[in-house]
Design an enzyme around this catalytic site. Sequence first.
Site, short mmCIF file in Angstrom:
data_model
loop_
_atom_site.label_atom_id
_atom_site.label_comp_id
_atom_site.label_asym_id
_atom_site.label_seq_id
_atom_site.Cartn_x
_atom_site.Cartn_y
_atom_site.Cartn_z
N CYS A 131 -25.16 57.98 -0.89
CA CYS A 131 -25.67 57.60 0.42
C CYS A 131 -27.15 57.22 0.40
O CYS A 131 -27.57 56.36 1.17
CB CYS A 131 -25.41 58.71 1.45
SG CYS A 131 -25.86 60.36 0.93
N HIS A 256 -30.03 58.60 6.95
CA HIS A 256 -31.06 58.81 5.93
C HIS A 256 -32.16 57.77 6.12
O HIS A 256 -31.91 56.63 6.50
CB HIS A 256 -30.48 58.60 4.53
CG HIS A 256 -29.58 59.69 4.05
ND1 HIS A 256 -29.36 60.86 4.73
CD2 HIS A 256 -28.86 59.81 2.89
CE1 HIS A 256 -28.53 61.63 4.04
NE2 HIS A 256 -28.21 61.01 2.92
#
Lengths: 352, 352
Positions: A131, A256
């Site tokens: 990710c 993120h």
Amino acid sequence: MTRRPTLTVVGATGAVGAVMLQILSQHADIWGEIRLVSSPRSAGRKLAVRGEETEVLALCEEALEGTDVALFLVPEEIAAQWAPIAAAKGAVVVDNSPAFRMDPDVPLVVPEINPHAVRVRPRGIVASPGCTTLALIVAVGALHAEFGASELVVSAYQAASGAGQDGVAALRAQLSVVAGTELGSHPGDVRRAVGDDTGPFPGPLALNVVPWSGTPGEDGWSSEELRIREETRKILALPELRVSATCVRVPVVTAHSVSVHARFERPVTVARAHEILATSPGVVLYDDPAAGDFPTPADVVGTDPTWVGRLRRALDDENALEFFVCGDNLRKGAALNTAQIAEAIGAELAAP
Amino acid sequence: MTRRPTLTVVGATGAVGAVMLQILSQHADIWGEIRLVSSPRSAGRKLAVRGEETEVLALCEEALEGTDVALFLVPEEIAAQWAPIAAAKGAVVVDNSPAFRMDPDVPLVVPEINPHAVRVRPRGIVASPGCTTLALIVAVGALHAEFGASELVVSAYQAASGAGQDGVAALRAQLSVVAGTELGSHPGDVRRAVGDDTGPFPGPLALNVVPWSGTPGEDGWSSEELRIREETRKILALPELRVSATCVRVPVVTAHSVSVHARFERPVTVARAHEILATSPGVVLYDDPAAGDFPTPADVVGTDPTWVGRLRRALDDENALEFFVCGDNLRKGAALNTAQIAEAIGAELAAP
């Protein structure tokens, strides 16, 4: 193949699985049967996909029979065991775990960057990157195509959901302990209030940041930091790219962020970098700080693209750019990229 | 001077002022009279220092008469106006604001790094650096002395109290709105819940990170980012040092963290860097990630030193180190460094 390909989603009941079911219901429907599979613990539940309630099957050899494409949205050790079984039964596996990412016989694919790589898969397995790599690679890849990347120094601001539903539960539980208190001004008071159970994180995350994610690697590096380097090199086909990554968990639920210092072979300008990012697929340029326009997790969560802002040329290096990217770690960072790979394979299988 | 020097604290009622009064009560007492001064709005309050209730005076010319040392813990525009007045009345001014930091006739001092600089002060003013520079400079300076710094790439994780008591109040108010909710999973939901009043930050800080602090500078840089570069160069006396900084606000009450990539003239080793940091004044080395030992804001808040962990040599550059530092932005990052400078001046004035 005249029929539509069959798709099996292994790990349908997890945090990434939930987003995958949304995506399968929203994207153009290229699939025949969609089969949902999970651990025996969660099997038997009914989940909605494409508007139909579908019973979740327990992971076993039988559940993997007769599927054209199998998505693995499960922890590394489960994928390592079961993905080769699915491949042996004839499925093309798309694996979201780290299990096969660095296998030279498994392509590591980001459709905006290296779509051609998906077609060469000697093991019948295609891997999707982690990710944090996915949060930065679409923007970095677009700039690399123009300027030629030579070095990346990246610091990540990783959301709790990168550690799965347990991570989100731990953060929410800690927040309800610290909210409305005066905690946070004295050493250890957050740690004492939160107690020893910090969930999947090696320290309290509410009112704190934790400079660690993954497992210990060599020489003080974490597995997540080493993976960003290895994955970025493999996707960009730059085995000598210099990469230094630092992973820090922050008290954000999902999305993120990464602060990127990128050095290139050729001199850069902000104007040209803006042009490139404004026209790259999968990227939204959101960069006017004087007007308050820069990406934050609260703005990008639930969206598909990589958002890029705070673009500056390094003041002391005409070949380097600084920028800040945000991306939803459950969408592009996991389920979406896996779905995009699967859709490319589905189209290939359906082609006459 | 046979009497003890008189000290005036301008800005005694602010966030940094509160920590300064603690420090003055805890450190060796070298001062004669200690006078407390604030804006007229807060004047008249009584605050405890050295165990005595002391009435706070309103800032005016009279309040600055007859003081040997004057600490300015006030916003930049107040310091710019009043520090020269105090200096003209004979005080040595120690200013915590950015107002004079880049003035070539004002030394910028970190006692662990350039203590000699405090003695040459043609304007009668000594400046203390900003809180993010102070979070990293003690560790960077110690490594520079051994290896010779050539480039810094730093990403900051800045606490809310860096924006003063308003910043802390905004974070606490936002946290009580979002705690116990499912907010944080959909775009804009935190933003909607928090509303338009995000305090001193240009976006919601609870369950979010905000990649901006300071005011807009040239070419997309923020004033805080430019200051880190200018201040680091001045303190280390390295006018050509390459510095790229990115400032990001995180939902932490107090203690700034910085992810540092430092490149040096000479090859580095982790073993030697550990030796240096373990023996440097003002630094605590806390670096055993396999045992869970790395600094976090929750652990270092309220303490004096710079904490350093996550030290690694760059995998692709034998001249570069990565590390993570945490420091209390109100102590070493503001009040403590200012007090250390004042104590050096007090000792100088008291010397026969």
